[in-house]
Structure formats: structure tokens, C-alpha cells
Design an enzyme around this catalytic site. Structure first.
Site, PDB file in Angstrom:
ATOM      1  CG  PHE A 147      -2.202  -0.792   0.880  1.00  0.00           C
ATOM      2  CD1 PHE A 147      -3.194  -0.232   0.086  1.00  0.00           C
ATOM      3  CD2 PHE A 147      -2.362  -2.085   1.323  1.00  0.00           C
ATOM      4  CE1 PHE A 147      -4.313  -0.960  -0.239  1.00  0.00           C
ATOM      5  CE2 PHE A 147      -3.487  -2.809   1.011  1.00  0.00           C
ATOM      6  CZ  PHE A 147      -4.465  -2.248   0.225  1.00  0.00           C
ATOM      7  CB  ILE A 150      -0.604   1.735  -4.036  1.00  0.00           C
ATOM      8  CG1 ILE A 150      -0.468   0.394  -4.726  1.00  0.00           C
ATOM      9  CG2 ILE A 150      -1.775   2.503  -4.609  1.00  0.00           C
ATOM     10  CD1 ILE A 150      -1.629  -0.496  -4.491  1.00  0.00           C
ATOM     11  CG  PHE A 151      -1.339   5.365  -0.225  1.00  0.00           C
ATOM     12  CD1 PHE A 151      -2.420   6.099  -0.696  1.00  0.00           C
ATOM     13  CD2 PHE A 151      -1.583   4.292   0.603  1.00  0.00           C
ATOM     14  CE1 PHE A 151      -3.704   5.760  -0.341  1.00  0.00           C
ATOM     15  CE2 PHE A 151      -2.860   3.949   0.964  1.00  0.00           C
ATOM     16  CZ  PHE A 151      -3.927   4.681   0.493  1.00  0.00           C
ATOM     17  CD  GLN A 153       2.915   5.214  -9.365  1.00  0.00           C
ATOM     18  OE1 GLN A 153       4.106   5.105  -9.158  1.00  0.00           O
ATOM     19  NE2 GLN A 153       2.423   5.859 -10.389  1.00  0.00           N
ATOM     20  CG  HIS A 443     -40.816  12.131 -50.304  1.00  0.00           C
ATOM     21  ND1 HIS A 443     -41.760  12.540 -49.385  1.00  0.00           N
ATOM     22  CD2 HIS A 443     -39.635  12.656 -49.874  1.00  0.00           C
ATOM     23  CE1 HIS A 443     -41.170  13.275 -48.462  1.00  0.00           C
ATOM     24  NE2 HIS A 443     -39.879  13.359 -48.732  1.00  0.00           N
ATOM     25  CD  GLU A 444     -36.052  11.856 -51.302  1.00  0.00           C
ATOM     26  OE1 GLU A 444     -35.608  13.012 -51.422  1.00  0.00           O
ATOM     27  OE2 GLU A 444     -36.341  11.353 -50.198  1.00  0.00           O
ATOM     28  CG  HIS A 447     -37.855  16.881 -51.326  1.00  0.00           C
ATOM     29  ND1 HIS A 447     -38.459  17.748 -50.467  1.00  0.00           N
ATOM     30  CD2 HIS A 447     -37.815  15.682 -50.685  1.00  0.00           C
ATOM     31  CE1 HIS A 447     -38.785  17.104 -49.348  1.00  0.00           C
ATOM     32  NE2 HIS A 447     -38.406  15.837 -49.458  1.00  0.00           N
ATOM     33  CG  ASP A 519     -39.050  16.112 -45.850  1.00  0.00           C
ATOM     34  OD1 ASP A 519     -37.844  16.077 -45.580  1.00  0.00           O
ATOM     35  OD2 ASP A 519     -39.589  15.448 -46.751  1.00  0.00           O
TER      36      ASP A 519
HETATM   37 ZN    ZN Z   1     -38.351  14.478 -47.912  1.00  0.00          ZN
END
Ligand code: ZN
Ligand code: ADP
Ligand code: MG
Length: 622
Positions: A147, A150-151, A153, A443-444, A447, A519
Site C-alpha cells: 500500500f 501505491i500511495f 505512486q 417524394h424525392e 423535392h 421534412d
Molecule cells: Zn423528404
């Protein structure tokens, strides 16, 4: 970068220390366990742990045998005797407390050498009273040592197991790849300001002679991926000073007080290595305006922020430490941070414009073989809104695509594909049925045609019904030039084009798909912004920003219920108007729509040039 002095610890080593500790500890524990086992065995089986069939003989027998000169060696281990006879056989025996010499002496054997008998006394570690104490105490001692180790460290500069309060600041030293200002493109103004910082770090005397106060803190502000980290590293590299880098989120841990002590440690180490540069990335995660958030997990945050302020006020300009912090949310920063003497300089980085993008593309395509058909200025046009990081990522994707298809060079097609991939994610083929595909195509195409027909609208760069990420299809609409100003007309055009998809669905199929949901959401939010923030509605040039912007649900709204319902009406009016316009365009161009869909069903993707051709041919026939 300046080589570090011998006694300065290099944080990169800390992990190997922890590992070493753990390994040593494990070894110790195993050793103790074995020692214990040995101790136990040697009690019971008397000495020889492996040879089970050694005779036990009484002590008197041993003495007799010695007298008769039969014995070659007696090994004494505590009270246990191993007798090795001259004929090679072995036997075991026990003695009492007195030593073997005394026993033999009492028996009249005074001159052992004449008998040619050797006595080997093995002082076993576990023998005697001291041995017993040791055996019992040893594990405890080892634990304590372990220990302590570790300490110790932990006290050693970061990263140990119990080492919460140490900063994990990374020190970029010589072995880091060199980053210079040349690696950052399209950010000339920022570089110009940062060159000054480099000069401060290199020649502080020059400024101090004239009584100038060297800034302690520089705040880099800009959207993600615009090169903030890159520039901070370039500054350190150009100034040839150690560079301590830490992200704001790393200060934040569950344990209260940790952040503050990390800050303390970070500044301490920078000062030890001065002249040095501290880089705090994502400072908005700590430096948030105090008392703004509702949840009070912020004690920690506040302590950390306060510690930064204390440290920045605490070091004198002579310390030669400059702090660079980066954020993409300067609006969230506590005002205390930006006061003079703290982060009083601000360097703003913006998403690169068309020229900047071309330069960044040049920087990152340096070691990538590009085919002749690749025109970086054209690509810069197609990548509106890309950050430097996204451009780099895009070129990398293009290189991967080219390599995967066995090409020696990156072609224009690879780059186009990579652009879409970075924007929308990876293709997901074979998911749509024929009927679904047709729906998506309408749909596309809706657009695209609406966008095409709107005066002063951005260009359609690509239409596709190949699903990507979450989208079933996509239409890329980008401006050809960067516009600094978005006019009311631009915004209305965008809303109209966004609604073109739904308009086509409704006119063709008399049906509405869920695919248009996002959208509509985007269209509505643009409209909402126009009304509440941009003064682009019948409500006039008043900003009603608080409702949408309020982070604190307890904060009162800054306008009345009446205004709220007027806002709703205005938003609806704008969206409805745009929708009517979109439907008008679609019904007028119904035949063009069918034509585009036909090509889409066959080709799946239409590039800008082909789309323009289809439209032009159609227009000629009219
Ligand atoms: Zn769309
Ligand atoms: P930020 O810290 O602003 O989020 P980074 O500095 O981490 O962005 O940028 C990530 C990567 O993107 C960089 O390593 C660099 O390769 C690239 N990059 C970003 N901006 C630029 C730029 N202006 N010029 C060249 N490359 C850039
Ligand atoms: Mg960064």
C-alpha cells in the site's frame, strides 16, 4: 519542443508505474502464499516435501551411527535432522532444543572431523521464535509495503489508482506528430492572432519591456471540427513549449472536489514546465454560466470553474504560461471567464467558406493520388456546411472507397459518393419493395422539381432513392456560392422545397407517408424561427426568443398567451402558403415528375447534370 528536465515527470509513464505496482504486488502475494504452504508442510512432513518414504529414526540411533562412522552428513534444519549415510541412504530424526554439537558431545563424540562427518546447519527462515513471528507478520508487512508503494505512486504526478485529484493532462512532447500552422487552411485570421501568442511565449521580454500585459487566456470559439484543437497544438509546436491538454469533461467526475484539484495540479505542472501552454478543450462543460441549470449536480462544476479563475488570477505574467481554451458554445460560458486577465482574447473560427474548403481539401489530399477528373474547386462547391474535420473525413472515405474497388487513384465518383456518405450515412440497399421505391421516388422527385422551379433557389446536386442512414431517399440541394445573408426569400424557398416531397405524395397517391415527418419538422422550425427570432412575419420585427431558448423550465415566458397563439397562427400561415406553392409547382409539372421518377426507378440516383438535362428536354417539348 523543449526537452524536459530529468526531474520533471513525463505523464505518459504513469501507467507503466501502476502496472509495475500491480505486478509486484501480485508477486508478493503469491510468494507469501507459497511461503505459508511451505511452512505448514515442513511442520508436518518433516523437511523433505517431495520424498515421502524417508525413514524416521530415533536420535539415539543417529548418535550411534555417527559414532560408528556411518554418517556422511547431518543436515540440521531447526530441530529436524536429515541424516545422509555414507552408503547414500537417508533418514530423518528429531532433536530437542540443544544443538547437535552438544548432543554429540554429550554422547562422547568430540572430534567430528576425524569421523569424516559433516554437519550442515540450514538456518531456515521459518525456524525459531523470530521465524514464527516473521511468518505471521510477513503478510501484514507485505501488505503495508504494497500500500505504501501505491500511495507513493499516487503522490507521483498523476494516474495512480488512488489518484483522483491529479489532472490527466496529456503532455504532447517530441514524439507527437508535428502540427504547424501550415496544416490548418482557410483560417488565416485566426492563425494571424495565434502567431502573436507564439511570439509571447518565445520572446516575452520584448513585450514586457514596453509594459504590455501578455494575455493569460485565449478562447478559441468555433463549431466542432473547425480546427480548434489543431490550432492549439500548432501554437505549442511553433512556440516549442510543452503543451498540456485536457478536455473539460475530464475535470468532471462523480467525486466532488476532484475537478478543482485537477485544475490545481494542471496549472502547477504547467508552471513547473514554463514556458508552457495549457489547452482546455470543451471548456463550456465546466465554464457554464453558474446557476443556470436546474439540477444541482453543479457544485462540482462551480468549484472547478472557480479553481480555474483562481489559478488564472493567481499566476503572474512572469510565469509564462498561456491558457488556450476551446468551445463551440461561447453563449454558455460564464461571464467571469471572459473578464480581462482571464480569457480576454477571443479567436473565432468559422465553418470554412468555399475558398477555405478548397484549401483544406488541398491540405488533406496532399498524400492522396487524385484522378484527373477531380476538381477540388468543384468539390468545395458541393460541400457547403462541411467543417474541416468533415472534409478530412470525406476525403478519407473517398480513399477507402477507391481502394476497396481496386483503383489506383481517387476518382470524382468516389468523392461524390463520400460526400453523400458523410452527410447521410452509409447506403442501405435492398430494403425497399418496388412499391416503396416508387413512393420514395415521387417524394424525392417532388423535392427536386420544386427546388428547381423556385426562382433563386439553390441547385439540386443529387437525387437518390437508395436508403442511407435513416432516410429512405434523399435530395441534395446546395447553394453554388456561399451566402453570408439568408434572406426571407431563401428561407421561404427552403420551406417550400422541404414540403415538395409531401406535395408530390399527396397529389400522386392521395396518400401521406410518415417519411415526410422530418421534412415537416424542419420546415416548421424554420418558419418558427422566422416568426420568433428573425422578425420575418406579420408580427413585425420583435424577437420572441425566450420560449424556445429557455433552458430553465421555471423561467417565465417573455410574451403573453395572446402572442403565443399569434405566433402559432403565423407559423401555420407561412407553412401553409409554402405548401400551396409546392403543390402548385407539382401539379403544373406532373409530367416532369413522372419522367424523373421513371429515371430514378431505373438508375436509383440522378446526378445534377442529368437532372438538368431531363428538365431542359422536358421544357423544350412544352
Ligand atoms: Zn423528404
Ligand atoms: P475542433 O477541435 O475544432 O473540433 P479539430 O481541431 O479537432 O476540430 O479538427 C479535427 C481535424 O479536422 C483536424 O485534425 C484536421 O485534420 C481537420 N481540420 C479541421 N479544421 C481544419 C482546417 N482549418 N484546416 C485543415 N484541417 C482541418
Ligand atoms: Mg476539438
Amino acid at each position: 519542443m523543449k526537452p524536459l528536465g530529468k526531474n520533471k515527470k513525463i505523464p505518459g509513464k504513469k501507467n507503466s508505474w501502476v502496472r509495475l505496482t500491480v505486478i509486484l504486488g501480485t508477486y508478493l502475494v503469491i510468494t507469501v502464499a507459497i511461503a505459508y504452504a511451505i511452512g505448514m508442510f515442513s511442520d508436518g512432513v518433516t523437511g523433505d516435501w517431495f520424498g515421502g518414504n524417508v525413514k524416521d529414526i530415533p536420535l539415539s540411533q543417529v548418535v550411534t551411527d555417527v559414532k560408528n562412522n556411518k554418517v556422511d552428513t547431518i543436515e540440521v534444519s531447526g530441530d529436524e535432522l536429515t541424516v545422509i549415510y555414507k552408503d547414500g541412504t537417508k533418514a530423518k530424526s528429531q532433536k530437542e532444543y540443544s544443538s547437535i554439537y552438544e548432543i554429540l558431545n554429550n554422547a562422547g563424540v568430540t572430534d567430528l572431523s576425524s569421523l569424516d562427518t559433516r554437519i550442515e546447519v540450514k538456518t531456515s527462515f521459518f525456524d525459531g521464535a523470530w521465524g514464527a513471528i516473521l511468518v505471521n507478520a510477513l503478510p501484514i508487512i507485505i501488505m503495508i509495503v504494497f500500500f505504501l508503494f501505491i500511495f507513493r505512486q499516487a503522490g507521483r504526478g498523476g494516474g495512480g489508482i488512488f489518484d483522483f485529484g491529479k489532472s490527466n493532462a496529456r503532455l504532447f512532447s517530441k514524439d507527437q506528430p508535428k502540427v504547424t500552422f501550415k496544416d490548418a487552411a482557410g483560417v488565416d485570421e485566426a492563425i494571424h492572432e495565434l502567431e502573436e501568442v507564439v511570439d509571447f511565449l518565445r520572446n516575452p521580454g520584448k513585450y514586457r519591456k514596453l509594459g504590455a500585459r501578455i494575455p493569460k487566456g485565449i478562447l478559441l470559439i468555433g463549431p466542432a471540427g473547425t480546427g480548434k484543437t489543431l490550432l492549439a497544438r500548432a501554437v505549442a509546436n511553433e512556440a516549442k513549449v510543452p503543451f498540456f491538454s485536457m478536455a473539460g469533461s475530464e475535470f468532471m467526475e462523480m467525486l466532488v472536489g476532484v475537478g478543482a484539484s485537477r485544475v490545481r495540479d494542471l496549472f502547477k505542472r504547467a508552471k513547473e514546465n514554463a514556458p508552457a501552454l495549457i489547452f482546455i478543450d470543451e471548456i463550456d462543460t465546466i465554464g457554464r454560466q453558474r446557476g443556470r441549470a436546474m439540477v444541482s449536480s453543479n457544485g462540482e462544476q462551480e468549484q472547478t470553474l472557480n479553481q480555474i479563475l483562481v489559478e488564472m488570477d493567481g499566476f503572474s505574467p512572469n510565469d509564462n504560461v498561456i491558457v488556450i481554451a476551446a468551445t463551440n458554445r461561447p453563449d454558455l460560458l460564464d461571464a467571469a471567464l471572459t473578464r480581462p486577465g482571464r480569457f480576454d482574447r477571443q479567436v473565432v473560427l468559422q465553418l470554412p467558406d468555399i475558398k477555405g474548403r478548397e484549401e483544406i481539401l488541398k491540405v488533406h489530399s496532399k498524400n492522396k493520388p487524385l484522378a484527373k477528373d477531380v476538381d477540388l474547386s468543384q468539390i468545395a462547391k458541393m460541400t457547403v456546411g462541411f467543417s474541416g474535420a468533415e472534409l478530412e473525413n470525406m476525403l478519407n472515405e473517398a480513399a477507402i472507397l477507391a481502394a476497396a474497388t481496386g483503383k489506383k487513384e481517387i476518382t470524382n465518383k468516389d468523392i461524390r459518393e463520400a460526400i453523400t456518405k458523410v452527410k447521410l450515412g452509409v447506403e442501405r440497399r435492398h430494403i425497399q419493395s418496388e412499391e416503396d421505391k416508387r413512393m420514395t421516388a415521387y417524394h424525392e422527385a417532388g423535392h427536386a422539381i420544386v427546388a428547381k422551379r423556385l426562382p433563386d433557389m439553390d441547385s439540386v446536386h443529387r437525387i437518390s432513392i437508395v436508403s442511407r442512414g435513416l432516410a429512405l431517399g434523399f435530395t441534395e440541394i446546395n447553394p453554388d456560392v456561399d451566402k453570408s445573408h439568408q434572406t426571407q426569400k431563401d428561407l421561404l424557398n427552403r420551406i417550400t422545397a422541404l414540403l415538395g416531397g409531401r406535395a408530390a405524395e399527396e397529389l400522386v397517391f392521395k396518400e401521406r407517408t410518415a417519411g415526410a415527418g422530418s421534412d415537416l419538422e424542419r420546415a416548421s422550425s424554420i418558419a418558427y424561427k422566422m416568426v420568433t427570432e428573425l422578425g420575418m412575419s406579420n408580427l413585425g420585427p420583435t424577437a420572441f426568443t425566450y420560449e424556445s431558448d429557455r433552458k430553465n423550465p421555471l423561467m417565465p415566458t417573455q410574451y403573453s398567451q395572446k402572442t403565443a397563439s399569434q405566433i402559432d397562427d403565423e407559423v401555420k400561415r407561412i407553412v401553409d402558403d409554402c405548401y400551396d406553392k409546392a403543390k402548385g409547382i407539382i401539379s403544373r409539372d406532373r409530367k416532369l415528375l413522372d419522367k424523373v421518377v421513371e429515371v430514378l426507378m431505373k438508375e436509383e440516383t440522378i446526378e445534377r447534370e442529368d437532372f438538368d438535362k431531363i428538365v431542359a428536354e422536358y421544357d423544350e417539348k412544352q
